[in-house]
Design a protein around this motif. Structure first.
Motif, mmCIF file in Angstrom:
data_model
loop_
_atom_site.group_PDB
_atom_site.id
_atom_site.type_symbol
_atom_site.label_atom_id
_atom_site.label_comp_id
_atom_site.label_asym_id
_atom_site.label_seq_id
_atom_site.Cartn_x
_atom_site.Cartn_y
_atom_site.Cartn_z
ATOM 1 N N ASN A 142 -6.592 -9.547 -7.960
ATOM 2 C CA ASN A 142 -6.605 -11.009 -8.063
ATOM 3 C C ASN A 142 -5.797 -11.466 -9.282
ATOM 4 O O ASN A 142 -6.075 -12.509 -9.874
ATOM 5 C CB ASN A 142 -8.036 -11.542 -8.142
ATOM 6 C CG ASN A 142 -8.763 -11.087 -9.402
ATOM 7 O OD1 ASN A 142 -8.277 -10.232 -10.151
ATOM 8 N ND2 ASN A 142 -9.939 -11.646 -9.640
ATOM 9 N N ALA A 143 -4.775 -10.693 -9.635
ATOM 10 C CA ALA A 143 -3.974 -11.001 -10.819
ATOM 11 C C ALA A 143 -3.264 -12.338 -10.708
ATOM 12 O O ALA A 143 -2.943 -12.960 -11.723
ATOM 13 C CB ALA A 143 -2.945 -9.889 -11.062
ATOM 14 N N GLU A 144 -3.005 -12.812 -9.485
ATOM 15 C CA GLU A 144 -2.314 -14.086 -9.304
ATOM 16 C C GLU A 144 -3.259 -15.194 -8.848
ATOM 17 O O GLU A 144 -2.824 -16.199 -8.298
ATOM 18 C CB GLU A 144 -1.166 -13.909 -8.310
ATOM 19 C CG GLU A 144 -0.103 -12.936 -8.784
ATOM 20 C CD GLU A 144 1.070 -12.845 -7.829
ATOM 21 O OE1 GLU A 144 1.268 -13.779 -7.029
ATOM 22 O OE2 GLU A 144 1.787 -11.833 -7.880
ATOM 23 N N GLY A 145 -4.548 -15.018 -9.057
ATOM 24 C CA GLY A 145 -5.517 -16.058 -8.733
ATOM 25 C C GLY A 145 -6.372 -15.698 -7.536
ATOM 26 O O GLY A 145 -7.577 -15.509 -7.650
ATOM 27 N N ASP A 146 -5.746 -15.597 -6.352
ATOM 28 C CA ASP A 146 -6.467 -15.144 -5.172
ATOM 29 C C ASP A 146 -6.252 -13.640 -5.027
ATOM 30 O O ASP A 146 -5.503 -13.021 -5.772
ATOM 31 C CB ASP A 146 -5.987 -15.876 -3.927
ATOM 32 C CG ASP A 146 -4.504 -15.636 -3.678
ATOM 33 O OD1 ASP A 146 -3.753 -15.439 -4.648
ATOM 34 O OD2 ASP A 146 -4.096 -15.638 -2.502
ATOM 35 N N PHE A 147 -6.934 -13.019 -4.066
ATOM 36 C CA PHE A 147 -6.747 -11.588 -3.835
ATOM 37 C C PHE A 147 -5.512 -11.361 -2.972
ATOM 38 O O PHE A 147 -5.316 -12.032 -1.951
ATOM 39 C CB PHE A 147 -7.974 -10.988 -3.143
ATOM 40 C CG PHE A 147 -9.058 -10.598 -4.091
ATOM 41 C CD1 PHE A 147 -9.040 -9.372 -4.732
ATOM 42 C CD2 PHE A 147 -10.104 -11.469 -4.362
ATOM 43 C CE1 PHE A 147 -10.043 -9.013 -5.619
ATOM 44 C CE2 PHE A 147 -11.110 -11.125 -5.238
ATOM 45 C CZ PHE A 147 -11.078 -9.889 -5.876
ATOM 46 N N ASP A 148 -4.680 -10.403 -3.373
ATOM 47 C CA ASP A 148 -3.503 -9.993 -2.618
ATOM 48 C C ASP A 148 -3.463 -8.476 -2.519
ATOM 49 O O ASP A 148 -4.059 -7.768 -3.338
ATOM 50 C CB ASP A 148 -2.215 -10.493 -3.282
ATOM 51 C CG ASP A 148 -2.040 -12.003 -3.163
ATOM 52 O OD1 ASP A 148 -2.026 -12.504 -2.027
ATOM 53 O OD2 ASP A 148 -1.927 -12.671 -4.202
ATOM 54 N N VAL A 149 -2.734 -7.975 -1.509
ATOM 55 C CA VAL A 149 -2.523 -6.541 -1.349
ATOM 56 C C VAL A 149 -1.159 -6.185 -1.928
ATOM 57 O O VAL A 149 -0.163 -6.866 -1.650
ATOM 58 C CB VAL A 149 -2.610 -6.131 0.129
ATOM 59 C CG1 VAL A 149 -2.209 -4.669 0.312
ATOM 60 C CG2 VAL A 149 -4.021 -6.358 0.661
ATOM 61 N N TYR A 150 -1.120 -5.144 -2.732
ATOM 62 C CA TYR A 150 0.102 -4.702 -3.402
ATOM 63 C C TYR A 150 0.459 -3.289 -2.947
ATOM 64 O O TYR A 150 -0.397 -2.527 -2.471
ATOM 65 C CB TYR A 150 -0.078 -4.701 -4.923
ATOM 66 C CG TYR A 150 -0.249 -6.055 -5.556
ATOM 67 C CD1 TYR A 150 0.790 -6.661 -6.254
ATOM 68 C CD2 TYR A 150 -1.458 -6.736 -5.478
ATOM 69 C CE1 TYR A 150 0.632 -7.900 -6.863
ATOM 70 C CE2 TYR A 150 -1.629 -7.982 -6.078
ATOM 71 C CZ TYR A 150 -0.579 -8.553 -6.761
ATOM 72 O OH TYR A 150 -0.752 -9.793 -7.356
ATOM 73 N N LEU A 151 1.720 -2.938 -3.158
ATOM 74 C CA LEU A 151 2.210 -1.596 -2.879
ATOM 75 C C LEU A 151 3.055 -1.139 -4.061
ATOM 76 O O LEU A 151 3.889 -1.897 -4.565
ATOM 77 C CB LEU A 151 3.061 -1.606 -1.600
ATOM 78 C CG LEU A 151 3.261 -0.271 -0.870
ATOM 79 C CD1 LEU A 151 1.924 0.266 -0.373
ATOM 80 C CD2 LEU A 151 4.217 -0.459 0.300
ATOM 81 N N VAL A 152 2.827 0.100 -4.515
ATOM 82 C CA VAL A 152 3.574 0.622 -5.659
ATOM 83 C C VAL A 152 3.878 2.093 -5.417
ATOM 84 O O VAL A 152 3.090 2.815 -4.785
ATOM 85 C CB VAL A 152 2.771 0.431 -6.976
ATOM 86 C CG1 VAL A 152 1.486 1.245 -6.953
ATOM 87 C CG2 VAL A 152 3.617 0.785 -8.192
ATOM 88 N N ALA A 153 5.023 2.544 -5.890
ATOM 89 C CA ALA A 153 5.375 3.954 -5.797
ATOM 90 C C ALA A 153 4.505 4.767 -6.739
ATOM 91 O O ALA A 153 4.156 4.315 -7.837
ATOM 92 C CB ALA A 153 6.851 4.155 -6.128
ATOM 93 N N VAL A 154 4.117 5.965 -6.317
ATOM 94 C CA VAL A 154 3.271 6.811 -7.148
ATOM 95 C C VAL A 154 3.963 7.141 -8.468
ATOM 96 O O VAL A 154 3.307 7.293 -9.500
ATOM 97 C CB VAL A 154 2.905 8.105 -6.385
ATOM 98 C CG1 VAL A 154 2.132 9.059 -7.279
ATOM 99 C CG2 VAL A 154 2.083 7.759 -5.156
ATOM 100 N N ASP A 155 5.288 7.221 -8.444
ATOM 101 C CA ASP A 155 6.041 7.530 -9.662
ATOM 102 C C ASP A 155 6.087 6.365 -10.642
ATOM 103 O O ASP A 155 6.542 6.519 -11.771
ATOM 104 C CB ASP A 155 7.465 7.946 -9.310
ATOM 105 C CG ASP A 155 7.508 9.265 -8.557
ATOM 106 O OD1 ASP A 155 6.538 10.039 -8.687
ATOM 107 O OD2 ASP A 155 8.478 9.498 -7.820
ATOM 108 N N GLY A 156 5.646 5.175 -10.200
ATOM 109 C CA GLY A 156 5.636 4.017 -11.081
ATOM 110 C C GLY A 156 6.604 2.946 -10.622
ATOM 111 O O GLY A 156 7.209 3.027 -9.556
ATOM 112 N N GLY A 157 6.743 1.926 -11.431
ATOM 113 C CA GLY A 157 7.585 0.798 -11.080
ATOM 114 C C GLY A 157 6.759 -0.463 -10.932
ATOM 115 O O GLY A 157 5.538 -0.473 -11.127
ATOM 116 N N THR A 158 7.437 -1.565 -10.586
ATOM 117 C CA THR A 158 6.758 -2.850 -10.436
ATOM 118 C C THR A 158 6.089 -2.932 -9.068
ATOM 119 O O THR A 158 6.752 -2.758 -8.043
ATOM 120 C CB THR A 158 7.758 -4.011 -10.581
ATOM 121 O OG1 THR A 158 8.385 -3.927 -11.856
ATOM 122 C CG2 THR A 158 7.038 -5.349 -10.447
ATOM 123 N N PRO A 159 4.775 -3.181 -9.003
ATOM 124 C CA PRO A 159 4.108 -3.306 -7.708
ATOM 125 C C PRO A 159 4.665 -4.487 -6.907
ATOM 126 O O PRO A 159 5.007 -5.533 -7.478
ATOM 127 C CB PRO A 159 2.640 -3.533 -8.080
ATOM 128 C CG PRO A 159 2.505 -2.998 -9.465
ATOM 129 C CD PRO A 159 3.823 -3.268 -10.128
#
Length: 536
Positions: free
Chosen positions: A360-377
């Motif tokens: 809920n980093a942007e207020g409401d709940f959202d689904v994110y995807l990120v590479a296991v090696d890192g980077g911006t979700p």
């Protein structure tokens, strides 16, 4: 109420919110605020479980009035205000389809809290008097309107061609369309924006899939290994443990998390950050919790090959982030720095290259995807005020997520199939109240999920296409289930539940047909977020 009791109550509400039980959490936060109307953290958490944007905005405004420097509240409020013109100015030409549901949080709840804040202030006319006066006026107006309608009908019968007033507009009933499309992608920069359809109609030719009943003798639960979060008391700090699925061979996960490896997105001066870490190497905007021993660990998720673990760390009262580390122990690497009050529910893609999670980093709940090696979700669901959460990968398809979303009916979650590549999102459940926390069986043919359609939280299973829903937690006397997880062979489902009137959640296993409920853990503190680590 003593301050210690208020803090314990607040912590119980936070645990309920993290577990997805928004109704219980809301009631607890409201009770806390009646006792302590200036509790900034309670107002902030209350905003996260409110479904009505107006009520959520009022709660966030209360946070800012208490602490004008609360950056999280300012960010969430800004997002709500920017989305308001799109939602508040929409004129619905068609009524939504009729649907039986439990009401979302009412504004009366927040109004009651304001009454608690104004305790001791001068009182106006009696509330009871105002209510009776309002009812009387309403009855008089209603009676007058009824008489006018009857006279109008008589006039129309005598003079069919006479128009006595503006015509009544009868809108055509059509399925609702989400105000903002759902976003899906697997590669940052290649975002598509398909509409999430409002309803789902099962195929008339769909054939029910076979049940998961094995033909071989059931393996003893001692042949499986599980990982879960547990505390030594109802208000104790949550830690991660490994154990056999029969409860034996219990041991803690060795998490070697050094303070210098943590980043927290909280605004602070360099001096404040240095004090928090106890060194002069702090960087502005990345302070470390003042009490490092107070870290909590939740939501473990084991990689497909069993060699790595993703999990959530409670870094501060209002900040959670996701870390990754080797199994059975080692030094974790921080994967997210979003700064949300709730960031968790991590799941691995079948190839082990990606991790999906909700925040809920942007207020409401959202689904994110990120590479296991890192980077911006990548935020997959940038859709205004709708909530999307509880992602689960199809074990046989890197390009398909199963999520919970309230796009069809705001405030009521349903299970959706979300293709990450080409394809159209599909709603899989459509019932009263909410369905959430989906988990896909290892063969991809069934989905276990939690639903409040029976008022308490029950465990259900259904075919992967949404057909043949079955209640698993039969005759459970209003006990609640959370976080279903399939065993590697698909024979068992593990849940955390308060069955047998436990005061705290404990782990249980059950067959998909609802038989052989078996208790795994027993202790003074809760055991939850269970996942299967391996099978011998």
């Amino acid at each position: 109420m003593p301050n210690e009791e208020i803090q314990n109550l607040l912590k119980s509400g936070i645990e309920a919110a993290r577990g997805g039980n928004k109704t219980v959490a809301r009631k607890i936060f409201e009770q806390v605020l009646r006792e302590d109307p200036q509790n900034e953290l309670a107002w902030m958490w209350l905003a996260t479980v409110l479904d009505n944007p107006t009520d959520r905005r009022r709660a966030l405004e209360r946070v800012i009035s208490i602490n004008p420097n609360n950056a999280r509240a300012q960010q969430a409020l800004s997002k709500l205000q920017s989305a308001a013109p799109e939602t508040d100015q929409v004129v619905r030409s068609t009524p939504p389809p009729e649907r039986v549901s439990t009401p979302s949080v009412s504004r009366a709840s927040l109004d009651d809290l304001r009454v608690a804040e104004r305790a001791g202030a001068s009182r106006g006319p009696s509330l009871l008097y105002i209510v009776f006066l309002s009812l009387a006026v309403g009855l008089i107006i209603g009676a007058a309107a009824l008489i006018a309608m009857q006279l109008s009908d008589e006039d129309e019968e005598e003079s069919p061609t006479q128009v006595s007033g503006p015509p009544t507009i009868i809108a055509t009933l059509e399925p609702p369309t989400p105000a903002v499309p759902l976003v899906r992608t697997v590669v940052p920069g290649s975002i598509e924006r398909p509409d999430l359809g409002p309803t789902w109609t099962p195929s008339p030719t769909s054939t029910p899939l076979p049940s998961a009943t094995p033909t071989a003798t059931l393996l003893p639960l001692a042949e499986y290994e599980i990982i879960f979060a547990a505390a030594d008391s109802p208000v104790g700090l949550s830690r991660l443990f490994l154990a056999s699925a029969d409860g034996s061979n219990l041991r803690p996960v060795d998490i070697q998390l050094a303070p210098a490896r943590i980043q927290v997105e909280i605004e602070a001066t360099a001096e404040e950050s240095g004090e928090a870490i106890g060194t002069e190497e702090a960087v502005e905007g990345t302070p470390i919790p003042e009490v490092f021993e107070a870290l909590e660990f939740r939501d473990p998720a084991v990689s497909p090959d069993g060699t790595f673990l993703a999990f959530t760390v409670q870094l501060a009262p209002e900040v959670q982030e996701i870390f990754v580390m080797p199994l059975p122990g080692g030094a974790p690497r921080q994967l997210t720095t979003l700064g949300g009050t709730v960031t968790g529910g991590a799941v691995w893609s079948p190839d082990g290259e990606l991790i999906a999670f909700h925040s809920n980093a942007e207020g409401d709940f959202d689904v994110y995807l990120v590479a296991v090696d890192g980077g911006t979700p990548t935020n997959l669901t940038q859709d205004g005020n709708f909530d999307e959460r509880d992602p689960a990968f199809d074990p046989n398809d890197n390009q398909r997520l199963i999520i919970a979303s309230d796009q069809a009916t705001p405030g009521e979650l349903e299970i959706w199939s979300l293709p990450l590549g080409s394809g159209v999102p599909q709603q899989l459940t459509d019932d009263v109240n909410s369905s959430f926390m989906p988990a896909v069986s290892p063969d991809g043919q069934m989905i276990a999920f939690i639903s409040t359609r029976g008022n308490d939280q029950d465990l259900y299973v259904m075919n992967a296409d949404g057909t043949n829903e079955r209640l698993v937690s039969l005759n459970d006397q209003d006990w609640d289930e959370f976080s279903p997880a399939w065993s590697p062979d698909g024979i068992w489902i593990m849940v955390s539940t308060n069955r047998e009137n436990d005061d705290v959640l404990q782990l249980w296993t059950v067959r998909p047909d609802g038989s052989q409920w078996t208790k795994i853990t027993s202790g003074a503190g809760p055991s939850q977020d269970g996942e299967w680590a391996s099978q011998n």
